[in-house]
Design a protein around this motif. Structure first.
Motif, mmCIF file in Angstrom:
data_model
loop_
_atom_site.group_PDB
_atom_site.id
_atom_site.type_symbol
_atom_site.label_atom_id
_atom_site.label_comp_id
_atom_site.label_asym_id
_atom_site.label_seq_id
_atom_site.Cartn_x
_atom_site.Cartn_y
_atom_site.Cartn_z
ATOM 1 N N ALA A 551 0.860 -1.177 0.000
ATOM 2 C CA ALA A 551 0.000 0.000 0.000
ATOM 3 C C ALA A 551 0.895 1.225 0.000
ATOM 4 C CB ALA A 551 -0.908 0.002 1.222
ATOM 5 N N ASP A 558 -5.808 6.148 -2.990
ATOM 6 C CA ASP A 558 -5.428 4.737 -3.052
ATOM 7 C C ASP A 558 -4.342 4.530 -4.095
ATOM 8 O OD1 ASP A 558 -7.183 4.017 -1.131
ATOM 9 O OD2 ASP A 558 -8.555 2.880 -2.423
ATOM 10 N N PHE A 560 -2.226 0.778 -4.757
ATOM 11 C CA PHE A 560 -1.834 -0.539 -4.275
ATOM 12 C C PHE A 560 -1.069 -1.281 -5.371
ATOM 13 C CE2 PHE A 560 -5.877 0.464 -2.121
ATOM 14 C CZ PHE A 560 -5.424 0.479 -0.809
ATOM 15 N N ASP A 573 -5.184 1.348 -8.786
ATOM 16 C CA ASP A 573 -5.323 2.785 -8.516
ATOM 17 C C ASP A 573 -3.963 3.463 -8.424
ATOM 18 O OD1 ASP A 573 -8.084 2.947 -8.679
ATOM 19 O OD2 ASP A 573 -8.360 2.370 -6.588
ATOM 20 N N GLY A 575 -3.618 6.941 -7.062
ATOM 21 C CA GLY A 575 -3.530 8.045 -6.129
ATOM 22 C C GLY A 575 -3.678 9.392 -6.800
ATOM 23 N N HIS A 605 -7.843 8.594 -7.203
ATOM 24 C CA HIS A 605 -7.531 7.249 -7.681
ATOM 25 C C HIS A 605 -6.871 7.247 -9.060
ATOM 26 C CE1 HIS A 605 -9.942 4.905 -4.624
ATOM 27 N NE2 HIS A 605 -10.397 6.137 -4.444
ATOM 28 N N PHE A 701 -9.713 -6.202 -3.995
ATOM 29 C CA PHE A 701 -9.588 -4.752 -4.133
ATOM 30 C C PHE A 701 -10.990 -4.176 -4.365
ATOM 31 C CE2 PHE A 701 -5.616 -6.672 -5.446
ATOM 32 C CZ PHE A 701 -4.679 -5.918 -4.772
ATOM 33 N N ASP A 704 -13.751 2.451 -3.927
ATOM 34 C CA ASP A 704 -14.553 3.226 -2.975
ATOM 35 C C ASP A 704 -15.973 2.675 -2.867
ATOM 36 O OD1 ASP A 704 -12.476 4.855 -2.371
ATOM 37 O OD2 ASP A 704 -13.242 6.650 -3.381
ATOM 38 N N THR A 728 -8.388 -4.524 0.626
ATOM 39 C CA THR A 728 -8.278 -3.069 0.657
ATOM 40 C C THR A 728 -9.613 -2.518 1.137
ATOM 41 O OG1 THR A 728 -8.940 -2.768 -1.652
ATOM 42 C CG2 THR A 728 -6.598 -3.125 -1.208
ATOM 43 N N HIS A 732 -11.339 4.308 1.768
ATOM 44 C CA HIS A 732 -10.362 4.813 2.736
ATOM 45 C C HIS A 732 -10.793 4.593 4.179
ATOM 46 C CE1 HIS A 732 -9.210 6.729 -1.007
ATOM 47 N NE2 HIS A 732 -10.360 7.405 -1.016
ATOM 48 N N GLY A 753 -5.789 2.995 2.326
ATOM 49 C CA GLY A 753 -5.137 4.135 1.695
ATOM 50 C C GLY A 753 -5.766 5.415 2.209
#
Length: 808
Positions: A551, A558, A560, A573, A575, A605, A701, A704, A728, A732, A753
């Motif tokens: 992570a 996020d 990963f 994802d 970030g 993401h 995974f 959201d 995951t 968040h 994340g």
């Protein structure tokens, strides 16, 4: 890693005249076995040849060198060299047997086979399989095998196996039983003379029971654990079997984490304290009954053998029992006990009989702690007494400080951790440890014959056990109780330097200036290195190279990474920041990516996607049916166009082959994804490996995905389809995650994340509490920075960059 106070109670005169005659032999034995384990039989046999030639040469030239080397010294050197050659030859023979085993050939080809084995350990519960059934790790010795290519022919074989198996039937196996099992033979994951790893299928077939003594020991254990469970509270019942017989199987992950943070895990390992209590009680009783010193020692030896069988031959048990055996032999022969030679003799014998111990961290910690206590505790106690510390308190403090700091380099090197509160916790625990163990042993003896009496004794024993739990919880709750230090040789070496510098500055006033100057120089060197590490240009010891899931610390978003085998890497994802995700992937040494999955189009993401694609070979970028918000999808299209990477769409029910792994798209529902809120448009994907780190390992995974998506997944799929080893946490860790979804997934590790001090209140306290109820290890980017998940002996281990994630 504990030993009894009696091990350290030598008068100062003995400390000044330590008997280290067996130390070279012990070090040679350990080095030879390690060389055999890591370099193979050829290297260690070459070492045996070199040592033999050197011994022969020294013996031939002894008259010539007697003018420069004393003749007795030359003879000692010859003896040491010959001993080294002998242990190299013995270790080489063990390595040859393991490497040339026919099972190793089957393992290389990942063949199916049927084996007849003898169970050598209790089944240990590890991460559950994707079907939710309990999964066990068992150590066994092979006796015969039948390969798939020759199904009608059994062949004899020998060697140690690691067996992974799922199903309740495996939990009933007991050490000493002979069983027939079937499964896939794979190469061993550790270099410890294990011949192969077997991933069993179906249930075991018991064809021969264990010995009467082993059955008796198993019955005693079962009776004791049954009375403990029915008499004490939940956490007391989890802890007491570990204190008494080293059985930690009932301890929850939360309780293990607390004991790790406070450096109290040694209390749940059978050690010299336990052997001293058992042997002392039996010896005094037998001596009173028989009046014979030798007969009493023989009776005590039998009791010690039974004790080892009850507690199981774990590394610490064998070390403590071996030292006890040497002591009994000294008693029979009328010679005075010497702790250090006994320790050296125990190490030599155990490594020759059980060479696997050479690579076992628990055994190394146990030996190191014992040696440190024997050598350093008496002078430290004297020093404290001269400083007007009461003698009893000085002894306890000396043992706690010595054991904690002599083992710190090993713990730092292997786990990258240091317990700041370890000495305090051990001091507070010391007054009740012996009482808890004695009460536990009384209950152990009474449980098979008088349940009521055992329950009464254990009820009283629960009082000091409650104190231990309170100490552990209090100390673990202190700020910075457990800190992260560099792992590997660099971390171990740094810890040694820090400890030596601290001792010198305390002991010698003149050295304090030198120590302060060295500390200033270290800071001057460390700060630039740390900045380079944060920039992703240099990473001493972290992250580990064998990470499976990571992570990334990308702020509030996020990012990963999944690496199931060499050449198979998936990114999920990207970030909000291209620089942050690029820096993370460089630290993870990710240069080629099979697939980048963007769960949905929110900026936290997808905005970092250019950083993922920068300078890397990427197979494709995958998105779901949902395209909201459109600004996010525009970012994705621009990034893939600039990098020349294919953009593909994933739909519910689709399956992709990724090396030895299978990717399944579980959601969202294709027919209505475009009508869902952006978070509920998130792709939910399950990736399952066929081989690494074990067959059936699964990562889930969720992007959201919020309550609506989670409810749909629970209604649409069987629980086994949603179960995962690594999970995951959706959105968040927001409060929109429902407890039933978490409990259905049942993750061993949960990754969140999330950015530090975010304005959303992520992660939500209720979500964290639910994860804790399922005993999931929680890795958070805000607290831990970059988080890496590894596999060790069938279990997942989690390490963090900034603050330590407790090791399972």
């Amino acid at each position: 890693m504990t030993t009894s106070l009696s091990d350290a109670a030598a008068p100062p005169s003995q400390v000044r005249a330590l008997d280290v005659r067996l130390l070279p032999a012990a070090l040679l034995t350990w080095a030879s076995v390690l060389l055999a384990a890591y370099a193979g039989y050829r290297a260690v046999l070459i070492g045996a040849l070199i040592l033999s030639v050197a011994a022969l040469g020294l013996a031939v030239m002894q008259p010539r060198v007697s003018f420069t080397i004393h003749r007795s010294v030359a003879r000692v050197l010859v003896a040491v060299l010959l001993f080294g050659a002998a242990v190299c030859a013995a270790a080489g023979a063990r390595a040859y047997s393991a490497e040339m085993s026919p099972l190793r050939s089957l393992a290389v080809e990942a063949s199916q086979a049927q084996l007849e084995v003898i169970v050598r350990s209790d089944p240990r519960l590890v991460s559950p399989g994707p079907d939710g059934r309990p999964r066990f790790l068992i150590r066994a010795s092979a006796r015969a095998y039948q390969s798939a290519t020759q199904p009608d022919q059994w062949a004899q074989t020998r060697g140690v196996l690691t067996v992974f198996a799922s199903g309740h039937a495996w939990q009933e196996l007991r050490p000493g039983e002979t069983v027939v099992l079937r499964g896939q033979v794979s190469e061993p994951s550790r270099r410890d003379f294990t011949v192969a790893t077997l991933f069993a299928r179906g249930d075991p077939q018991v064809i021969a029971e264990s010995s009467a003594l082993q059955r008796s020991a198993s019955d005693v254990r079962a009776s004791f654990i049954g009375v403990v469970s029915s008499t004490l509270g939940e956490e007391q019942a989890q802890l007491l079997p570990g204190l008494v017989i080293g059985d930690r199987s009932a301890m929850s992950q939360r309780l293990r984490d607390v004991f790790i943070a406070t450096s109290l895990t040694h209390l749940t390992v059978v050690s010299g304290t336990h052997v001293t209590i058992v042997c002392g009680a039996v010896l005094l009783t037998a001596r009173y009954a028989t009046g014979s010193r030798r007969l009493s020692a023989v009776v005590t030896g039998v009791a010690l053998l039974w004790f080892v069988i009850v507690c199981r031959p774990e590394p610490s048990v064998l070390r403590a029992a071996a030292m006890g055996s040497v002591t009994l032999l000294a008693l029979i022969s009328g010679r005075r006990r010497q702790a250090l030679p006994a320790l050296h003799a125990a190490v030599i014998v155990l490594l020759l009989v059980r060479p696997q111990l050479a690579t076992d961290l628990g055994f190394a910690l146990s030996v190191t702690a014992t040696a440190g206590i024997v050598v350093l505790t008496p002078p430290l106690t004297d020093l404290l007494v001269r400083r007007r510390v009461p003698k009893l308190l000085a002894s306890v403090l000396a043992v706690s400080v010595t054991a904690h700091f002599v083992t710190a380099p090993l713990i730092a090197g292997f786990a990258g951790q240091f317990s700041v509160v370890g000495v305090l916790a051990n001091l507070l625990a010391a007054p009740v440890v012996t009482v808890s163990i004695v009460g536990g042993y009384a209950g152990l003896l009474l449980a098979p014959i008088w349940t009521g009496g055992a329950a009464a004794v254990l009820t009283v024993t629960g009082i000091p056990v409650t104190w231990l739990l309170a100490v552990a919880r209090y100390c673990a709750g202190l700020p910075h109780a457990l800190i992260t230090v560099p792992a590997g040789l660099a971390g171990a070496g740094a810890m040694v330097v820090v400890i030596v510098a601290g001792v010198l500055s305390i002991r010698f006033r003149r050295s304090r200036g030198v120590v302060l100057a060295a500390a200033a120089g270290f800071v001057a060197l460390f700060v630039p290195v740390k900045l380079l590490s944060v920039a992703g240009l240099y990473g001493p010891g972290f992250p580990p190279r064998d990470w499976i899931v990571a992570a990334c610390d990308v702020g509030q978003g996020d990012g990963f990474a999944l690496s199931l085998s060499p050449g198979t890497t998936v990114i999920v994802d990207a970030g909000p920041d291209p620089e942050a995700i690029d820096r993370c992937l460089r630290r993870l040494r990710v240069r080629e990516i099979d697939l980048v999955i963007l769960t949905h189009m929110h900026a936290d993401h997808v905005t970092g996607l250019p950083g993922v694609l920068r300078g890397r070979q990427v197979g494709a970028v995958a998105v779901g049916v949902g395209r909201d918000p459109s600004t996010g999808f525009d970012v994705v299209q621009d990034a893939v166009a600039s990098a020349g990477v294919a953009l593909v769409e994933l739909n519910e029910g689709q399956e992709l082959q990724l090396g030895d792994a299978v990717l399944r798209v579980l959601g969202p529902p294709t027919d209505r994804a475009r009508f869902l809120a952006p978070n509920d448009q998130s792709l939910v994907v399950s990736i399952t490996s066929r081989t690494h780190p074990w067959p059936g390992f699964t990562a889930l995974f969720t992007g959201d995905a919020e309550e609506e998506s989670q409810q749909w997944l629970l209604a649409e799929y069987e629980p086994s389809d949603l179960r995962a080893d690594v999970f995951t946490v959706p959105h968040h860790g927001a409060g929109t995650t429902i407890p039933r979804f978490i409990s259905t997934v049942g993750p061993s590790v949960s990754l969140i994340g999330v950015g530090a001090d975010n304005s959303y209140g992520h992660p939500h306290a209720d979500v964290l509490a639910t994860l804790q109820t399922v005993d999931s290890i929680i890795g958070r980017a805000d607290d831990h920075g970059l988080v890496a998940v590894l596999a060790r002996d069938g279990e997942l281990v989690v390490v963090g960059e900034r603050a330590s994630v407790p090791v399972s």
